[in-house]
Design a protein around this motif. Structure first.
Motif, PDB file in Angstrom:
ATOM      1  N   ARG A 117       0.820  -1.219   0.000  1.00  0.00           N
ATOM      2  CA  ARG A 117       0.000   0.000   0.000  1.00  0.00           C
ATOM      3  C   ARG A 117       0.854   1.270   0.000  1.00  0.00           C
ATOM      4  O   ARG A 117       0.381   2.345  -0.390  1.00  0.00           O
ATOM      5  CB  ARG A 117      -0.929   0.016   1.216  1.00  0.00           C
ATOM      6  CG  ARG A 117      -2.089  -0.952   1.112  1.00  0.00           C
ATOM      7  CD  ARG A 117      -3.127  -0.689   2.176  1.00  0.00           C
ATOM      8  NE  ARG A 117      -4.239  -1.625   2.101  1.00  0.00           N
ATOM      9  CZ  ARG A 117      -5.255  -1.499   1.263  1.00  0.00           C
ATOM     10  NH1 ARG A 117      -5.299  -0.481   0.436  1.00  0.00           N
ATOM     11  NH2 ARG A 117      -6.224  -2.407   1.248  1.00  0.00           N
ATOM     12  N   TYR A 120       1.901   0.902  -6.698  1.00  0.00           N
ATOM     13  CA  TYR A 120       0.620   0.294  -6.344  1.00  0.00           C
ATOM     14  C   TYR A 120      -0.469   1.368  -6.284  1.00  0.00           C
ATOM     15  O   TYR A 120      -1.574   1.180  -6.803  1.00  0.00           O
ATOM     16  CB  TYR A 120       0.663  -0.432  -5.000  1.00  0.00           C
ATOM     17  CG  TYR A 120      -0.738  -0.772  -4.548  1.00  0.00           C
ATOM     18  CD1 TYR A 120      -1.439  -1.819  -5.140  1.00  0.00           C
ATOM     19  CD2 TYR A 120      -1.398   0.015  -3.605  1.00  0.00           C
ATOM     20  CE1 TYR A 120      -2.757  -2.085  -4.803  1.00  0.00           C
ATOM     21  CE2 TYR A 120      -2.714  -0.246  -3.258  1.00  0.00           C
ATOM     22  CZ  TYR A 120      -3.386  -1.296  -3.863  1.00  0.00           C
ATOM     23  OH  TYR A 120      -4.706  -1.548  -3.534  1.00  0.00           O
ATOM     24  N   GLU A 174      -3.894   1.403  -8.418  1.00  0.00           N
ATOM     25  CA  GLU A 174      -5.237   1.448  -7.830  1.00  0.00           C
ATOM     26  C   GLU A 174      -6.040   2.595  -8.441  1.00  0.00           C
ATOM     27  O   GLU A 174      -7.228   2.445  -8.760  1.00  0.00           O
ATOM     28  CB  GLU A 174      -5.144   1.615  -6.312  1.00  0.00           C
ATOM     29  CG  GLU A 174      -6.497   1.578  -5.622  1.00  0.00           C
ATOM     30  CD  GLU A 174      -6.396   1.770  -4.122  1.00  0.00           C
ATOM     31  OE1 GLU A 174      -7.181   1.144  -3.394  1.00  0.00           O
ATOM     32  OE2 GLU A 174      -5.538   2.556  -3.679  1.00  0.00           O
ATOM     33  N   TYR A 178      -7.231   1.590 -11.835  1.00  0.00           N
ATOM     34  CA  TYR A 178      -8.378   0.689 -11.815  1.00  0.00           C
ATOM     35  C   TYR A 178      -9.685   1.467 -11.671  1.00  0.00           C
ATOM     36  O   TYR A 178     -10.637   1.264 -12.430  1.00  0.00           O
ATOM     37  CB  TYR A 178      -8.250  -0.327 -10.684  1.00  0.00           C
ATOM     38  CG  TYR A 178      -9.513  -1.130 -10.479  1.00  0.00           C
ATOM     39  CD1 TYR A 178      -9.872  -2.131 -11.380  1.00  0.00           C
ATOM     40  CD2 TYR A 178     -10.370  -0.864  -9.415  1.00  0.00           C
ATOM     41  CE1 TYR A 178     -11.049  -2.854 -11.227  1.00  0.00           C
ATOM     42  CE2 TYR A 178     -11.547  -1.577  -9.252  1.00  0.00           C
ATOM     43  CZ  TYR A 178     -11.875  -2.569 -10.156  1.00  0.00           C
ATOM     44  OH  TYR A 178     -13.051  -3.259 -10.004  1.00  0.00           O
ATOM     45  N   LYS A 236      -3.288  -4.159 -10.697  1.00  0.00           N
ATOM     46  CA  LYS A 236      -3.321  -3.864  -9.259  1.00  0.00           C
ATOM     47  C   LYS A 236      -3.141  -5.126  -8.416  1.00  0.00           C
ATOM     48  O   LYS A 236      -2.320  -5.162  -7.489  1.00  0.00           O
ATOM     49  CB  LYS A 236      -4.656  -3.190  -8.927  1.00  0.00           C
ATOM     50  CG  LYS A 236      -4.875  -2.875  -7.454  1.00  0.00           C
ATOM     51  CD  LYS A 236      -6.151  -2.078  -7.250  1.00  0.00           C
ATOM     52  CE  LYS A 236      -7.400  -2.898  -7.434  1.00  0.00           C
ATOM     53  NZ  LYS A 236      -7.647  -3.808  -6.283  1.00  0.00           N
TER      54      LYS A 236
END
Length: 220
Positions: free
Chosen positions: A16, A21, A25, A28, A58
């Protein structure tokens, strides 16, 4: 040898916290909204393909990072899968723009620099959500393209680091062997030190006994 020098499991930075990442995210969620806003609800397989590609990017980052504690090989493999998924997504956005005679913003475009700086300095999806219902299809697709390129570059840098670590440290089998070897060597070193200390103490004891004898003092 210290304990951490023959550590088997690797402690990775939480996924995270990784910028690649966070950008994946964002991609997405941006892709999901883009498909719902600008692609037909029925009869177009592109929607499922784009959303699945964004999700795959992701999720494979998550799975790869989690697996990385025990397997650098799996970590590398899954990050490469994430890159491949994002490459597919990038081509879908590019095709969307080209097929509709929309502009792919290059460095000469008057919006390019501002968009690039925004994507560079903003990683979290919450930074982009206020624009999801405001951007045009051209703005949203170009933002997605930029995020794809940036995320890919970050993933490529991470892969180079992992590959370098693998060359130097090997996989889990090599680390387990190194741990066992290192522990045994540390034990052997400690045993040898104790033997040397005992030998020294015996010699010192003999010297003191001889000195007492010279002084006419009997051993008590």
């Amino acid at each position: 040898m210290k304990e951490h020098e023959y550590q088997i499991l690797k402690h990775r930075k939480p996924w995270r916290d990784a910028y690649y990442y966070q950008k994946s995210e964002t991609l997405y969620h941006l892709t999901f909204v883009f498909c719902k806003r600008f692609l037909p609800a029925h009869g177009d397989r592109t929607i499922d393909q784009m959303i699945q590609a964004a999700r795959s990017g992701k999720q494979n980052i998550i799975e790869g990072t989690e697996a990385g504690e025990t397997s650098t090989e799996t970590h590398i493999k899954l990050l490469n899968v994430a890159r491949s998924s994002l490459h597919e997504l990038r081509e879908d956005f590019r095709d969307y723009l080209l097929s509709r005679n929309l502009t792919i913003w290059s460095s000469e475009h008057d919006r390019y620099e501002k968009m690039t700086l925004f994507c560079k300095h903003h990683n979290h999806v919450d930074d982009y959500k206020p624009f999801f219902d405001k951007w045009t299809n051209e703005e949203m697709a170009n933002t997605a393209l930029t995020l794809c390129f940036m995320t890919d570059r970050m993933l490529n840098n991470q892969l180079k680091k992992l590959e370098n670590d693998y060359v130097k440290q090997g996989g889990i089998k090599e680390r387990m062997h190194a741990a066992r070897t290192g522990f045994r060597q540390a034990q052997d070193h400690e045993l040898q030190s104790l033997r040397q200390e005992v030998k020294h103490l015996k010699a010192e004891n003999q010297r003191l006994l001889s000195l007492l004898a010279q002084l006419g003092i009997e051993e008590g």
